[in-house]
Design an enzyme around this catalytic site. Structure first.
Site, short mmCIF file in Angstrom:
data_model
loop_
_atom_site.label_atom_id
_atom_site.label_comp_id
_atom_site.label_asym_id
_atom_site.label_seq_id
_atom_site.Cartn_x
_atom_site.Cartn_y
_atom_site.Cartn_z
N SER A 18 -11.22 -30.79 11.02
CA SER A 18 -10.36 -31.69 11.80
C SER A 18 -9.40 -32.44 10.90
CB SER A 18 -11.23 -32.69 12.58
OG SER A 18 -12.07 -33.38 11.70
N HIS A 43 -8.79 -26.06 14.96
CA HIS A 43 -9.40 -27.36 15.20
C HIS A 43 -9.72 -27.50 16.69
CE1 HIS A 43 -8.80 -32.02 15.36
NE2 HIS A 43 -10.06 -31.67 15.48
#
Ligand SMILES: CCCCCCCC/C=C\C=C\CC(=O)SCCNC(=O)CCNC(=O)[C@H](O)C(C)(C)COP(=O)(O)OP(=O)(O)OC[C@H]1O[C@@H](n2cnc3c(N)ncnc32)[C@H](O)[C@@H]1OP(=O)(O)O
Length: 724
Positions: free
Chosen positions: A413, A434
């Site tokens: 992330s 992500h």
């Protein structure tokens, strides 16, 4: 735009406007003229209306709302009325979708038949309008007010079986819907039309109109507070019950005209197209979705069966792709499998999936402890802890065991994709994917392109993302990419406000009133103050700073004394029943403002010699939201985000930004870039030590243009302001 042909004594009118037969001006004109021609032709006994290609018309052409063409004669109301007034039976033969104006056309017809897999619905609320071609007046006359309120205020699609049960369809047919439509039309061609013209019918459950509409109004206000369209839908449906069609349609039109010009409708329609634009990527150098062919993906693997990894596995399985799950030891593997099985069992229990389908889907899962078992898979997605060393280790192993052309992706992330890729000999086949939690539910995928990622890798990952039901947005590589990078100034400001005079609930209230469902401090509690504390420590380390030294971290916006004080007291958020708020018990969801926290904050301020002041809601609003927007402009000027629409989709689908404002960039365009720049400049002067208030160069340039630059053209200015 509407093809007219005769088959014996049946006139067949095909709406012809690929790909979805949207009812733009030429289609409406074609249908109108076709009805007129069929009516005049004595050899025509009945008429069938259908759609060319993959669907019946899916509604008005949304782009015509802004251009004004939607009102041009014949508008959709006039087309529907023309069809209904026809003296020869008109049959709608529906395949694919009949949505919005498409369903209104079919309600103007005297009969409706549909294929087994067809779907009908009024999705107008999703784009900020109402079914404005008689939909709110005709549907309740066919199926009653109660189901009409449900269908119109939810915007949900209704399947063929349900549509038949409700009375929207007169018949479900197998095989070619047009052939069946012609047969059906012939079978009714001598039937009187009296009683088939919907506008002349009465609403069946009219006696309950007040009770039904009052409760629907309360429900839409509760569920979608601040949204104009659902409220207008209920108002218009109430009118249908109380007024003859000829008067009701006037009120519906007036409500529609108000909605069509509203900021909400513009923002929601912008979001509709932005979402569809997202997967149409282009990279510097010119390669794009249109020029690069993706490689086929027949199997995948996920490394790490924690909360994220298990969710990712489910996305892959749900798409019908086999998936190997690798874990470091049996205990973790069992935990991952149990989580996945549990979630499928939950779906079966809720009736979302049959037991048989769940079993079949689960049979595609192959758990293993051996990396060697991944030797034949096409794509691997790593979902281990957010730790560079660990990720590099995993990628090094994968590079050794996976076939040469397999793609290796990371569900990081924040971390640097190039650094992760450097652990392999195939950086061109490495990308970030992500996912957002819970991964099996959230639609957004922020796909990160590294410096060496090849266009074919981008194409393949984008195609896979769509296949597993996601909206993929391609972004560049930087700390936090687009979404989390923009989150940073927002949460920083939220915390700094605490040190100056606000309390957590005051900050969160302003943000929640704006429309983000959970304020930044409640999010802090949800994520865990230990997690954010560790992130601060890691980022400080990466920057070569000592996270315990205020003088080190403060200039980098990494100094969070209130959070640190709470963390040190063991208040880690929801999971410990205390964080920025208190909770009834550990794990509870309801955040309660805590006088203890206020004392901690006051104490900190006294110690620091800070004079607390009353912070007006407008300042909270501007400091949290404008700092975030400023960062969004920086991602554009640096080419991290390719288009403002991409930034908006990331925030709409990943972070709960209110869709009716279109997303942070669209919202910025509505504030006015000159005004926005002025406020950011103001805060920059007030807080010169906070880098996130340094105004974006792109924003500055755009704000200085003589006339407002349309959002779609911001990209042209981004390249000239780029810092890279
Ligand atoms: C005096 C009084 C005057 C008053 C005048 C009033 C006149 C107005 C009267 C009536 C108004 C009626 C309201 C409406 O009908 S509003 C429209 C309602 N319909 C919708 O919202 C449907 C939207 N579309 C979808 O949900 C999906 O596209 C779907 C049909 C489910 C198909 O999905 P999928 O197969 O995934 O395909 P895409 O979504 O990717 O779409 C393919 C391309 O088609 C474009 N598209 C889709 N719908 C529309 C549309 N309604 N208008 C324009 N364009 C549309 C979409 O953008 C894709 O384009 P591209 O390939 O370029 O990305």
């Amino acid at each position: 735009m509407a093809d007219y042909r005769k088959q014996g004594d049946v006139a067949v009118l095909h709406a012809n406007n690929p790909p979805v037969n949207a009812l733009s001006y030429h289609v409406r004109q074609g249908l109108y003229d076709g009805i007129e021609a069929a009516e005049k032709d004595p050899s025509v006994k009945c008429i069938v209306i259908c759609g060319k290609g993959k669907t019946f018309p899916v509604g008005a052409d949304i782009r015509e709302f802004a251009s004004g063409s939607a009102k041009k004669f014949p508008n959709l109301i006039e087309v529907c009325d023309k069809i209904e007034a026809c003296t020869k039976p008109v049959v709608a033969a529906i395949h694919g979708f009949a949505l919005g104006g498409g369903l209104e056309i079919s309600l103007g017809c005297h009969y409706r038949i549909g294929g087994t897999s067809c779907k009908v619905g009024f999705p107008e609320v999703n784009i900020g309008v109402l079914p404005g071609a008689g939909g709110t007046q005709r549907l309740p006359r066919v199926i009653g007010l109660k189901p009409s309120l449900d269908i119109i205020t939810s915007g949900c699609h209704v399947g063929a079986k349900e549509a038949l049960k409700l009375g929207i369809l007169d018949k479900i047919v197998q095989g070619d819907v047009v052939t069946e439509g012609i047969k059906f039309a012939k079978s009714v061609q001598n039937q009187p039309l009296h009683g088939r013209r919907v506008s002349t019918m009465a609403v069946p459950d009219v006696s309950q109109a007040n009770a039904l509409c009052n409760s629907a109004m309360a429900e839409v206000k509760r569920k979608s507070s601040g949204l104009l369209a659902p409220v207008a839908c209920v108002k218009s449906l109430r009118v249908a019950a109380q007024t003859p069609y000829k008067d009701g349609i006037k009120i519906e039109s007036a409500l529609m005209l108000q909605l069509m010009t509203s900021g909400q409708a513009k923002a929601l329609q912008y979001a509709f197209f932005a979402e569809r634009l997202a997967s149409k990527w282009q990279v510097p150098g010119g390669a794009s979705h249109a020029t690069v062919t993706p490689r086929p993906v027949k199997s995948c693997a996920v490394v790490g069966g924690g909360y994220m990894g298990s969710g990712i596995v489910m996305c892959i399985l749900n798409a019908g792709l086999p998936c190997i799950l690798v874990e470091a030891n049996q205990k973790f593997l069992d935990r991952g499998i149990k989580m996945i099985q549990g979630l499928y069992a939950g779906s079966v229990k809720l009736g979302k999936m049959s037991e048989q389908d769940a079993k079949k889907t689960l049979s595609l899962l192959k758990p293993t402890l051996r990396y060697e078992d991944l030797k034949d898979v096409d794509v691997v997605i790593e979902a281990v802890f957010e730790d560079m060393k660990l990720k590099q280790e995993v990628f090094g192993k994968l590079d050794k065991v996976c076939k040469k052309d397999a793609l290796l992706c990371s569900n990081t992330s924040t971390l640097n994709i190039d650094k992760i890729a450097s652990a392999t000999r195939r950086p061109d086949r490495v990308m970030g994917m992500h996912f957002f939690a819970p991964a099996y539910y959230m639609k957004l995928l922020e796909n990160i392109r590294g410096a060496e990622t090849s266009p074919q890798t981008v194409a393949t990952v984008t195609q896979l993302s769509v296949k597993i039901g996601k909206v993929p947005v391609l972004v560049g590589n930087c700390h936090g990419f687009v979404g989390n990078r923009m989150m940073a100034p927002y949460t920083t400001e939220a915390q700094r406000l605490l040190e100056e005079g606000a309390y957590p609930h005051q900050v969160d209230q302003v943000i929640e009133e704006f429309g983000i469902p959970i304020g930044p401090l409640k999010v802090g509690d949800l994520t865990g103050l230990d997690v954010s504390w560790k992130i601060t420590r890691e980022v400080s380390r990466m920057l070569g700073l000592d996270h315990t030294k205020r003088e080190d971290v403060e200039p980098f916006g990494l100094y969070f004394p209130v959070r640190n004080a709470l963390y040190e007291k063991g208040r880690l958020g929801r999971k410990t029943g205390a964080g920025f708020y208190k909770y009834e018990k550990a794990g509870s969801k309801v955040a309660i403002p805590d006088p203890l926290v206020m004392d901690i904050i006051d104490h900190h301020c006294r110690e620091e010699g800070i004079d607390r002041r009353r912070i007006p809601p407008q300042e909270i609003y501007e400091r949290c939201l404008y700092s975030l927007i400023n960062e969004g402009f920086k991602t554009l000027e640096e080419g991290i985000a390719a288009r403002p629409e991409d930034v908006d989709i990331i925030w709409l689908l990943g972070y709960g930004w209110p869709r009716y404002t279109g997303g942070p960039m669209h919202f910025a365009s509505q504030i006015g870039l000159r005004r926005l720049y002025g406020r950011i400049e103001y805060y920059h002067n007030k807080y010169p030590d906070r880098d996130h208030w340094t105004p974006s160069r792109l924003l500055k340039t755009l704000s200085q243009q003589e006339h407002p630059v349309p959002l779609a053209q911001w990209g042209q200015f981004a390249s000239t302001t780029s810092r890279l």
